[in-house]
Write a protein that holds these residues in place. Structure first.
Motif, PDB file in Angstrom:
ATOM      1  N   ILE A  96      20.084  46.607 -17.622  1.00 47.85           N
ATOM      2  CA  ILE A  96      18.801  46.340 -18.284  1.00 47.85           C
ATOM      3  C   ILE A  96      18.904  46.653 -19.773  1.00 47.85           C
ATOM      4  CG2 ILE A  96      16.402  47.133 -18.447  1.00 47.85           C
ATOM      5  CD1 ILE A  96      16.448  47.383 -15.383  1.00 47.85           C
ATOM      6  N   GLY A  97      19.613  47.711 -20.136  1.00 50.54           N
ATOM      7  CA  GLY A  97      19.790  48.063 -21.548  1.00 50.54           C
ATOM      8  C   GLY A  97      20.534  46.986 -22.319  1.00 50.54           C
ATOM      9  N   ILE A  98      21.570  46.421 -21.713  1.00 45.23           N
ATOM     10  CA  ILE A  98      22.318  45.348 -22.376  1.00 45.23           C
ATOM     11  C   ILE A  98      21.438  44.124 -22.585  1.00 45.23           C
ATOM     12  CG2 ILE A  98      24.219  43.709 -22.039  1.00 45.23           C
ATOM     13  CD1 ILE A  98      25.767  46.035 -20.723  1.00 45.23           C
ATOM     14  N   ILE A  99      20.674  43.750 -21.559  1.00 46.39           N
ATOM     15  CA  ILE A  99      19.760  42.610 -21.680  1.00 46.39           C
ATOM     16  C   ILE A  99      18.733  42.877 -22.777  1.00 46.39           C
ATOM     17  CG2 ILE A  99      17.984  41.258 -20.484  1.00 46.39           C
ATOM     18  CD1 ILE A  99      20.859  40.676 -19.552  1.00 46.39           C
ATOM     19  N   TYR A 100      18.189  44.085 -22.828  1.00 46.43           N
ATOM     20  CA  TYR A 100      17.211  44.446 -23.854  1.00 46.43           C
ATOM     21  C   TYR A 100      17.801  44.309 -25.259  1.00 46.43           C
ATOM     22  CZ  TYR A 100      14.327  47.424 -26.799  1.00 46.43           C
ATOM     23  OH  TYR A 100      13.566  47.909 -27.837  1.00 46.43           O
ATOM     24  N   LEU A 101      19.014  44.799 -25.454  1.00 44.98           N
ATOM     25  CA  LEU A 101      19.646  44.721 -26.774  1.00 44.98           C
ATOM     26  C   LEU A 101      19.900  43.275 -27.195  1.00 44.98           C
ATOM     27  CD1 LEU A 101      22.181  47.674 -26.627  1.00 44.98           C
ATOM     28  CD2 LEU A 101      20.072  47.531 -27.962  1.00 44.98           C
ATOM     29  N   ILE A 102      20.329  42.444 -26.265  1.00 43.67           N
ATOM     30  CA  ILE A 102      20.571  41.034 -26.586  1.00 43.67           C
ATOM     31  C   ILE A 102      19.276  40.362 -27.013  1.00 43.67           C
ATOM     32  CG2 ILE A 102      21.172  38.788 -25.585  1.00 43.67           C
ATOM     33  CD1 ILE A 102      23.276  40.314 -23.897  1.00 43.67           C
ATOM     34  N   ILE A 103      18.207  40.579 -26.263  1.00 41.34           N
ATOM     35  CA  ILE A 103      16.915  39.971 -26.610  1.00 41.34           C
ATOM     36  C   ILE A 103      16.421  40.500 -27.942  1.00 41.34           C
ATOM     37  CG2 ILE A 103      14.484  39.869 -25.931  1.00 41.34           C
ATOM     38  CD1 ILE A 103      15.472  39.749 -23.012  1.00 41.34           C
TER      39      ILE A 103
ATOM     40  N   LEU B 255      30.253  60.039  -1.618  1.00 40.99           N
ATOM     41  CA  LEU B 255      29.025  60.668  -2.082  1.00 40.99           C
ATOM     42  C   LEU B 255      27.974  60.569  -0.984  1.00 40.99           C
ATOM     43  CD1 LEU B 255      28.921  58.919  -5.558  1.00 40.99           C
ATOM     44  CD2 LEU B 255      29.867  61.157  -5.051  1.00 40.99           C
ATOM     45  N   ASN B 256      26.971  61.438  -1.060  1.00 47.03           N
ATOM     46  CA  ASN B 256      25.884  61.310  -0.098  1.00 47.03           C
ATOM     47  C   ASN B 256      24.927  60.201  -0.568  1.00 47.03           C
ATOM     48  OD1 ASN B 256      24.088  62.334  -1.985  1.00 47.03           O
ATOM     49  ND2 ASN B 256      24.215  64.427  -1.211  1.00 47.03           N
ATOM     50  N   GLY B 257      23.905  59.947   0.210  1.00 48.28           N
ATOM     51  CA  GLY B 257      22.985  58.849  -0.069  1.00 48.28           C
ATOM     52  C   GLY B 257      22.302  58.934  -1.423  1.00 48.28           C
ATOM     53  N   TRP B 258      21.858  60.134  -1.802  1.00 45.78           N
ATOM     54  CA  TRP B 258      21.148  60.282  -3.075  1.00 45.78           C
ATOM     55  C   TRP B 258      22.080  60.053  -4.265  1.00 45.78           C
ATOM     56  CZ3 TRP B 258      16.221  59.861  -3.110  1.00 45.78           C
ATOM     57  CH2 TRP B 258      15.472  60.273  -2.016  1.00 45.78           C
ATOM     58  N   GLN B 259      23.294  60.487  -4.148  1.00 42.22           N
ATOM     59  CA  GLN B 259      24.241  60.273  -5.245  1.00 42.22           C
ATOM     60  C   GLN B 259      24.585  58.795  -5.383  1.00 42.22           C
ATOM     61  OE1 GLN B 259      27.190  62.972  -3.797  1.00 42.22           O
ATOM     62  NE2 GLN B 259      26.604  64.593  -5.246  1.00 42.22           N
ATOM     63  N   SER B 260      24.692  58.101  -4.271  1.00 39.19           N
ATOM     64  CA  SER B 260      24.960  56.660  -4.329  1.00 39.19           C
ATOM     65  C   SER B 260      23.808  55.918  -4.978  1.00 39.19           C
ATOM     66  CB  SER B 260      25.207  56.110  -2.919  1.00 39.19           C
ATOM     67  OG  SER B 260      26.351  56.685  -2.358  1.00 39.19           O
ATOM     68  N   ILE B 261      22.579  56.338  -4.645  1.00 35.64           N
ATOM     69  CA  ILE B 261      21.397  55.724  -5.272  1.00 35.64           C
ATOM     70  C   ILE B 261      21.403  56.017  -6.764  1.00 35.64           C
ATOM     71  CG2 ILE B 261      18.876  55.841  -5.410  1.00 35.64           C
ATOM     72  CD1 ILE B 261      18.902  56.242  -2.347  1.00 35.64           C
ATOM     73  N   GLY B 262      21.799  57.214  -7.154  1.00 34.78           N
ATOM     74  CA  GLY B 262      21.864  57.567  -8.578  1.00 34.78           C
ATOM     75  C   GLY B 262      22.847  56.699  -9.335  1.00 34.78           C
ATOM     76  N   ILE B 263      23.999  56.456  -8.743  1.00 30.97           N
ATOM     77  CA  ILE B 263      24.992  55.595  -9.398  1.00 30.97           C
ATOM     78  C   ILE B 263      24.480  54.173  -9.500  1.00 30.97           C
ATOM     79  CG2 ILE B 263      27.274  54.543  -9.088  1.00 30.97           C
ATOM     80  CD1 ILE B 263      28.216  57.251  -8.009  1.00 30.97           C
ATOM     81  N   MET B 264      23.808  53.701  -8.454  1.00 32.00           N
ATOM     82  CA  MET B 264      23.249  52.360  -8.474  1.00 32.00           C
ATOM     83  C   MET B 264      22.182  52.241  -9.575  1.00 32.00           C
ATOM     84  SD  MET B 264      21.622  50.170  -5.331  1.00 32.00           S
ATOM     85  CE  MET B 264      20.513  51.478  -4.911  1.00 32.00           C
ATOM     86  N   LEU B 265      21.330  53.252  -9.698  1.00 37.78           N
ATOM     87  CA  LEU B 265      20.309  53.233 -10.736  1.00 37.78           C
ATOM     88  C   LEU B 265      20.921  53.313 -12.137  1.00 37.78           C
ATOM     89  CD1 LEU B 265      17.548  55.492  -9.156  1.00 37.78           C
ATOM     90  CD2 LEU B 265      17.530  53.002  -9.430  1.00 37.78           C
ATOM     91  N   LEU B 266      21.997  54.048 -12.270  1.00 35.81           N
ATOM     92  CA  LEU B 266      22.702  54.118 -13.549  1.00 35.81           C
ATOM     93  C   LEU B 266      23.236  52.739 -13.938  1.00 35.81           C
ATOM     94  CD1 LEU B 266      23.864  55.866 -15.863  1.00 35.81           C
ATOM     95  CD2 LEU B 266      25.913  56.101 -14.464  1.00 35.81           C
ATOM     96  N   HIS B 267      23.856  52.059 -13.000  1.00 35.77           N
ATOM     97  CA  HIS B 267      24.356  50.707 -13.277  1.00 35.77           C
ATOM     98  C   HIS B 267      23.218  49.758 -13.622  1.00 35.77           C
ATOM     99  CE1 HIS B 267      28.125  51.724 -10.800  1.00 35.77           C
ATOM    100  NE2 HIS B 267      28.426  51.778 -12.081  1.00 35.77           N
ATOM    101  N   LEU B 268      22.110  49.865 -12.900  1.00 35.12           N
ATOM    102  CA  LEU B 268      20.950  49.024 -13.179  1.00 35.12           C
ATOM    103  C   LEU B 268      20.406  49.313 -14.578  1.00 35.12           C
ATOM    104  CD1 LEU B 268      18.930  46.948 -12.085  1.00 35.12           C
ATOM    105  CD2 LEU B 268      17.581  48.859 -11.217  1.00 35.12           C
ATOM    106  N   GLY B 269      20.362  50.582 -14.963  1.00 32.11           N
ATOM    107  CA  GLY B 269      19.879  50.957 -16.291  1.00 32.11           C
ATOM    108  C   GLY B 269      20.766  50.410 -17.402  1.00 32.11           C
ATOM    109  N   VAL B 270      22.070  50.465 -17.198  1.00 26.69           N
ATOM    110  CA  VAL B 270      23.000  49.918 -18.194  1.00 26.69           C
ATOM    111  C   VAL B 270      22.808  48.409 -18.315  1.00 26.69           C
ATOM    112  CG1 VAL B 270      25.441  49.485 -18.684  1.00 26.69           C
ATOM    113  CG2 VAL B 270      24.701  51.749 -17.960  1.00 26.69           C
TER     114      VAL B 270
END
Length: 78
Positions: free
Chosen positions: A31-38, A14-29
């Motif tokens: 953070i979402g799991i941590i939010y649900l647990i709390i 993937l190009n740089g922007w797509q890699s950043i998008g995947i990284m942000l997707l993983h970060l969002g997931v």
């Protein structure tokens, strides 16, 4: 050597922007799991508090005896 290793791990073709998008997707997931647990932990404590408040109200109104109050309080602690 280090750059070869990292490019193999993080390169999905993937190009740089797509890699950043995947990284942000993983970060969002993550953070979402941590939010649900709390949120689940907070909701559980609120349910227990409201149940205890209801139990105290029933005792104050004379709907249950002190012995029933103690028994139900023990059940709520478990």
């Amino acid at each position: 050597m280090w750059s070869d290793l990292c490019s193999g791990i993080y390169s999905y073709g993937l190009n740089g922007w797509q890699s950043i998008g995947i990284m942000l997707l993983h970060l969002g997931v993550f953070i979402g799991i941590i939010y649900l647990i709390i949120r689940l932990l907070i909701l559980k404590s609120k349910r227990e508090d409201s149940a205890m408040a209801l139990l105290k109200k029933q005792l104050a109104q004379g709907l249950i005896t002190k012995e029933e109050f103690r028994e139900r309080k023990e059940v709520l602690k478990k």
